[in-house]
Write a protein that holds these residues in place. Structure first.
Motif, PDB file in Angstrom:
ATOM      1  N   GLN A   5       1.447 103.255  -6.534  1.00  0.00           N
ATOM      2  CA  GLN A   5       2.095 102.115  -7.190  1.00  0.00           C
ATOM      3  C   GLN A   5       1.167 100.903  -7.165  1.00  0.00           C
ATOM      4  N   LYS A   7       0.745  96.686  -8.834  1.00  0.00           N
ATOM      5  CA  LYS A   7       1.482  95.565  -9.419  1.00  0.00           C
ATOM      6  C   LYS A   7       0.498  94.505  -9.883  1.00  0.00           C
ATOM      7  N   GLU A   9       0.651  90.456 -11.283  1.00  0.00           N
ATOM      8  CA  GLU A   9       1.434  89.255 -11.550  1.00  0.00           C
ATOM      9  C   GLU A   9       0.683  88.370 -12.534  1.00  0.00           C
ATOM     10  N   GLY A  32       7.534  96.151 -17.129  1.00  0.00           N
ATOM     11  CA  GLY A  32       7.008  94.796 -17.027  1.00  0.00           C
ATOM     12  C   GLY A  32       7.659  93.798 -17.957  1.00  0.00           C
ATOM     13  N   ASN A  63      11.561  93.430 -12.547  1.00  0.00           N
ATOM     14  CA  ASN A  63      11.002  94.679 -12.026  1.00  0.00           C
ATOM     15  C   ASN A  63      11.414  94.900 -10.584  1.00  0.00           C
ATOM     16  N   THR A  65      10.787  96.990  -6.993  1.00  0.00           N
ATOM     17  CA  THR A  65      10.044  97.840  -6.067  1.00  0.00           C
ATOM     18  C   THR A  65      10.673  97.677  -4.692  1.00  0.00           C
ATOM     19  N   ASP A  70      10.738  91.136  -9.195  1.00  0.00           N
ATOM     20  CA  ASP A  70       9.867  90.152  -9.837  1.00  0.00           C
ATOM     21  C   ASP A  70      10.225  89.997 -11.298  1.00  0.00           C
ATOM     22  N   SER A  73       5.938  90.084 -13.983  1.00  0.00           N
ATOM     23  CA  SER A  73       4.970  91.021 -13.414  1.00  0.00           C
ATOM     24  C   SER A  73       4.966  92.312 -14.214  1.00  0.00           C
ATOM     25  N   VAL A  75       4.709  96.426 -13.100  1.00  0.00           N
ATOM     26  CA  VAL A  75       4.659  97.400 -12.002  1.00  0.00           C
ATOM     27  C   VAL A  75       4.325  98.768 -12.585  1.00  0.00           C
ATOM     28  N   SER A 349      11.082 102.502  -7.657  1.00  0.00           N
ATOM     29  CA  SER A 349      10.611 101.906  -8.903  1.00  0.00           C
ATOM     30  C   SER A 349      11.815 101.704  -9.812  1.00  0.00           C
TER      31      SER A 349
END
Length: 380
Positions: A5, A7, A9, A32, A63, A65, A70, A73, A75, A349
């Protein structure tokens, strides 16, 4: 199963949030912010990480996780199936004239593209702007005589409702629907949905509707009646409608389903819902609070886990934008409750959506849900 995974930002590059490892022909889920996915370089950047990856994009309203929720972002969750396989098929609900095609036929033809032998489960990432999610579900059910389990989501665009993006092995675009068929006897997949919203006020009768447009309740203009119940909050429409969805019970079904109001039409005093609403249905307003939503996420996780033989390796969580607006600063609490149940060894996820796709408990035919947390647990 092996998973990785990453990410990214705003104004930063991708960073691994799990241990870095090389995967062979992975399924790569990219969830995203729509604004970030519009960057033309994103597809190639992810392709550089996973040259032989099968890359599926979906825009979101947030998103999910195991680390955080977030808004701005991207992911990336890459999965290598070691003892099973997957096949991906796509269709687009828009024709060359940018007009919506029949959502039922779109759903039916999409599922029919997937080879039926050893097909264990289908996960859907769908356009969230042009598709009629209720009709999409009906079409997908009809393609398999309601014997195939389908879960997934309609893509989101924060609370803007401007446009959603999705794609498979190309830059994200509008109108695309992706079906990920999961194959193999070694797969164990379980699911559950739960809402946490409570009906209030009198039950009323839908006296005029057309697909997902609600015109009249008890013979009165639907929007006028809805505004009456909302009082001062009616000044905040259509945004306030996400906090007061409708509980809908069809005369042909003993289960009720929640419908979010996406928009309003002041000209004809109608309301546009996230899914179909049949004439003759009974409707009630609904409300909730933070604790009820968080508790519902926990109940859903317990149901998804209850009859599993093996601990899940991957949890795909899809929660509704309306829940996120209620949770506000406490939005991560519903994810934390799920993780408490499934354990911290499960990779998480997911995203906040415009509609959740899953069957009711103890059923196989999928439905479009609103205001739920839909959980899909996968292991090999």
């Amino acid at each position: 199963m092996k998973t990785v995974q990453l990410k990214r930002e705003v104004n930063s590059g991708f960073k691994f949030i799990t241990e870095k490892q090389t995967l062979k022909s992975p399924l790569v889920l990219v969830f995203g912010s729509r604004y970030l996915l519009e960057d033309e370089s994103v597809y190639q950047e992810i392709k550089n990480y996973f040259p032989d990856g099968h890359i599926v994009f979906g825009s979101t309203s947030g998103n999910i996780t195991s680390e955080s929720v977030d808004d701005e972002s991207i992911v990336v969750t890459a999965i290598e199936f070691e003892n099973s396989s997957f096949i991906i098929k796509t269709t687009n609900v828009l024709n060359d004239n940018q007009e919506s095609l029949n959502s039922t036929e779109v759903g039916k033809e999409l599922i029919k593209q997937l080879p039926a032998q050893n097909l264990k489960h289908v996960f859907i990432i769908s356009d969230g702007s042009f598709i009629n999610g209720s009709q999409l579900a009906i079409g997908m059910n009809s393609a398999s005589d309601q014997k195939l389990i389908v879960t997934g989501a309609l893509c989101g665009d924060a609370a803007r409702f401007e446009k959603t993006l999705s794609s498979y092995n190309e830059a994200p675009k509008e109108g695309e629907i992706i079906a990920i068929g999961l194959y193999g006897d070694t797969l164990e997949i379980s699911f559950a949905t739960h809402g946490g919203w409570t009906p209030f006020g009198p039950e009323r009768l839908v006296t005029k509707s057309d697909a997902n447009i609600l015109y009249e309740i008890d013979g009165q203009p639907a929007l006028n009646l809805y505004k009456k119940y909302l009082g001062e909050k009616s000044k905040e429409l259509p945004g306030a409608a996400l906090l007061y969805p409708l509980n809908v019970k069809s005369k042909d079904d003993d289960k009720s389903i929640v419908r979010t109001i996406l928009n309003i039409n002041e000209e004809d005093n109608s309301m546009i819902l996230a899914g179909d609403i049949l004439e003759g249905s009974q409707v009630q307003l609904m409300m909730t609070n933070v604790d009820s939503i968080v508790n519902a996420a926990e109940i859903g996780a317990e149901r998804a886990l209850s009859e599993r033989k093996k601990a899940p390796e991957l949890a795909l969580l899809v929660s509704c934008i309306g829940r996120k607006l209620v949770l506000d600063q406490r939005v991560e609490e519903e994810v934390e409750e799920v993780m408490e149940v499934i354990g911290n060894k499960t990779l998480v996820s997911g995203f906040y959506s415009y509609g959740e796709i899953a069957p009711f408990e103890d059923e196989t035919n999928c439905q479009l849900h609103n205001q739920t947390m839909a959980i899909t647990l996968i292991s090999e």
